[in-house]
Design a protein around this motif. Sequence first.
Motif, PDB file in Angstrom:
ATOM      1  N   ASP A  44       0.829  -1.207   0.000  1.00 15.08           N
ATOM      2  CA  ASP A  44       0.000   0.000   0.000  1.00 15.08           C
ATOM      3  C   ASP A  44       0.865   1.260   0.000  1.00 15.08           C
ATOM      4  O   ASP A  44       0.534   2.265  -0.648  1.00 15.08           O
ATOM      5  CB  ASP A  44      -0.923   0.017   1.210  1.00 15.08           C
ATOM      6  N   LYS A  45       1.977   1.213   0.722  1.00 19.78           N
ATOM      7  CA  LYS A  45       2.891   2.361   0.743  1.00 19.78           C
ATOM      8  C   LYS A  45       3.505   2.589  -0.632  1.00 19.78           C
ATOM      9  O   LYS A  45       3.600   3.720  -1.120  1.00 19.78           O
ATOM     10  CB  LYS A  45       3.982   2.125   1.783  1.00 19.78           C
ATOM     11  N   SER A  46       3.927   1.498  -1.248  1.00 15.32           N
ATOM     12  CA  SER A  46       4.524   1.591  -2.578  1.00 15.32           C
ATOM     13  C   SER A  46       3.516   2.124  -3.587  1.00 15.32           C
ATOM     14  O   SER A  46       3.841   2.971  -4.434  1.00 15.32           O
ATOM     15  CB  SER A  46       5.016   0.211  -3.019  1.00 15.32           C
ATOM     16  N   LEU A  47       2.278   1.655  -3.477  1.00 16.76           N
ATOM     17  CA  LEU A  47       1.226   2.096  -4.387  1.00 16.76           C
ATOM     18  C   LEU A  47       0.910   3.580  -4.192  1.00 16.76           C
ATOM     19  O   LEU A  47       0.670   4.305  -5.169  1.00 16.76           O
ATOM     20  CB  LEU A  47      -0.030   1.261  -4.167  1.00 16.76           C
ATOM     21  N   ALA A  48       0.926   4.043  -2.941  1.00 18.35           N
ATOM     22  CA  ALA A  48       0.646   5.446  -2.660  1.00 18.35           C
ATOM     23  C   ALA A  48       1.684   6.351  -3.318  1.00 18.35           C
ATOM     24  O   ALA A  48       1.349   7.381  -3.920  1.00 18.35           O
ATOM     25  CB  ALA A  48       0.623   5.682  -1.146  1.00 18.35           C
ATOM     26  N   LEU A  49       2.958   5.967  -3.209  1.00 17.36           N
ATOM     27  CA  LEU A  49       4.026   6.757  -3.823  1.00 17.36           C
ATOM     28  C   LEU A  49       3.898   6.739  -5.344  1.00 17.36           C
ATOM     29  O   LEU A  49       4.058   7.770  -6.010  1.00 17.36           O
ATOM     30  CB  LEU A  49       5.387   6.217  -3.394  1.00 17.36           C
ATOM     31  N   THR A  50       3.578   5.578  -5.898  1.00 16.40           N
ATOM     32  CA  THR A  50       3.402   5.463  -7.347  1.00 16.40           C
ATOM     33  C   THR A  50       2.248   6.330  -7.832  1.00 16.40           C
ATOM     34  O   THR A  50       2.364   7.048  -8.841  1.00 16.40           O
ATOM     35  CB  THR A  50       3.135   3.997  -7.744  1.00 16.40           C
ATOM     36  N   LYS A  51       1.123   6.275  -7.115  1.00 15.90           N
ATOM     37  CA  LYS A  51      -0.041   7.070  -7.507  1.00 15.90           C
ATOM     38  C   LYS A  51       0.255   8.567  -7.454  1.00 15.90           C
ATOM     39  O   LYS A  51      -0.161   9.326  -8.332  1.00 15.90           O
ATOM     40  CB  LYS A  51      -1.226   6.750  -6.594  1.00 15.90           C
ATOM     41  N   MET A  52       0.981   8.989  -6.409  1.00 15.22           N
ATOM     42  CA  MET A  52       1.316  10.403  -6.303  1.00 15.22           C
ATOM     43  C   MET A  52       2.159  10.844  -7.495  1.00 15.22           C
ATOM     44  O   MET A  52       1.935  11.899  -8.089  1.00 15.22           O
ATOM     45  CB  MET A  52       2.058  10.694  -5.000  1.00 15.22           C
ATOM     46  N   VAL A 184      10.703  -2.143   2.928  1.00 14.23           N
ATOM     47  CA  VAL A 184      10.580  -1.567   1.590  1.00 14.23           C
ATOM     48  C   VAL A 184      11.396  -2.400   0.608  1.00 14.23           C
ATOM     49  O   VAL A 184      12.412  -2.993   0.966  1.00 14.23           O
ATOM     50  CB  VAL A 184      11.062  -0.105   1.550  1.00 14.23           C
ATOM     51  N   ASP A 185      10.931  -2.451  -0.622  1.00 13.55           N
ATOM     52  CA  ASP A 185      11.676  -3.166  -1.658  1.00 13.55           C
ATOM     53  C   ASP A 185      12.845  -2.330  -2.168  1.00 13.55           C
ATOM     54  O   ASP A 185      13.886  -2.857  -2.557  1.00 13.55           O
ATOM     55  CB  ASP A 185      10.756  -3.518  -2.832  1.00 13.55           C
ATOM     56  N   LYS A 186      12.662  -1.015  -2.149  1.00 16.23           N
ATOM     57  CA  LYS A 186      13.663  -0.104  -2.710  1.00 16.23           C
ATOM     58  C   LYS A 186      13.760   1.114  -1.818  1.00 16.23           C
ATOM     59  O   LYS A 186      12.811   1.887  -1.715  1.00 16.23           O
ATOM     60  CB  LYS A 186      13.238   0.294  -4.131  1.00 16.23           C
ATOM     61  N   ILE A 187      14.911   1.297  -1.176  1.00 18.92           N
ATOM     62  CA  ILE A 187      15.036   2.382  -0.206  1.00 18.92           C
ATOM     63  C   ILE A 187      15.112   3.745  -0.875  1.00 18.92           C
ATOM     64  O   ILE A 187      14.739   4.759  -0.297  1.00 18.92           O
ATOM     65  CB  ILE A 187      16.265   2.161   0.706  1.00 18.92           C
TER      66      ILE A 187
END
Length: 240
Positions: A44-52, A184-187
């Motif tokens: 969900d965190k990764s998706l939020a950053l991607t969406k932004m 996280v997958d990618k810092i």
Amino acid sequence: MQIPIKVTERLLDSVAFLNSQYGVAFNAMVTMNFGQLGISGKSDKSLALTKMNQSLSRKIDRHAKNRRTEDQHHYLFAHECSRDHGHHVHEVIVAPGVLALGLQPWLTNWARRHFGSGIDPKAIHFDGRSHWQYEKIARNQSRIVGYILKTTEPTAVISRHGHASYLHTLLGRKRSQHSFPMDVDKIAGTSQSISIQSQWDAGYQPEENWEDLLSEDNLIKYVRRRDSEELIEQLRRIQN
């Protein structure tokens, strides 16, 4: 948890590439706090950053089309976790001057649409500055890039003069800082526009000295190359 030196080196190469290839510099920083948005899962965190970033990209594209410019969404991000603020991500972006004036309320409204009207008002914070002199542009960029890379592992590097120095000193930081563990997958990473692949495709040659990675000279290189290309084009027209 700290950013590996090899990752930081690649990120700084991306900054230098941004300056010399596109003739622009990072001038703004967006901070997204996942806890204040009510997000807890890694995906969900990764998706939020991607969406932004997708939304910012569309907004900047519309701005560029309306003003007939070549602006696009360049960014560099780094995750961090602190005792006071929890898990959050800092992202430096290139915010066109006029557009930057309205980005804070736009980001706030964007967050409310996606995560609910009851989110913490401080969940997304924007800080942007515009300068016109190369020295001040480069200094501001160095300030915000150095800030989001402050959790880079302590590393001694060799300056152009052959002297040993800590990288955080060259980045304008008093000391390297630690981050609490994060899932996280990618810092840290960048937009595709300034990725390693884009650098290879453009035939970019990385700077040899650490000090040159955030230098105003990279912006000047772009101007000189552009002026040279324009002069060549003028000569071709005269010959034809």
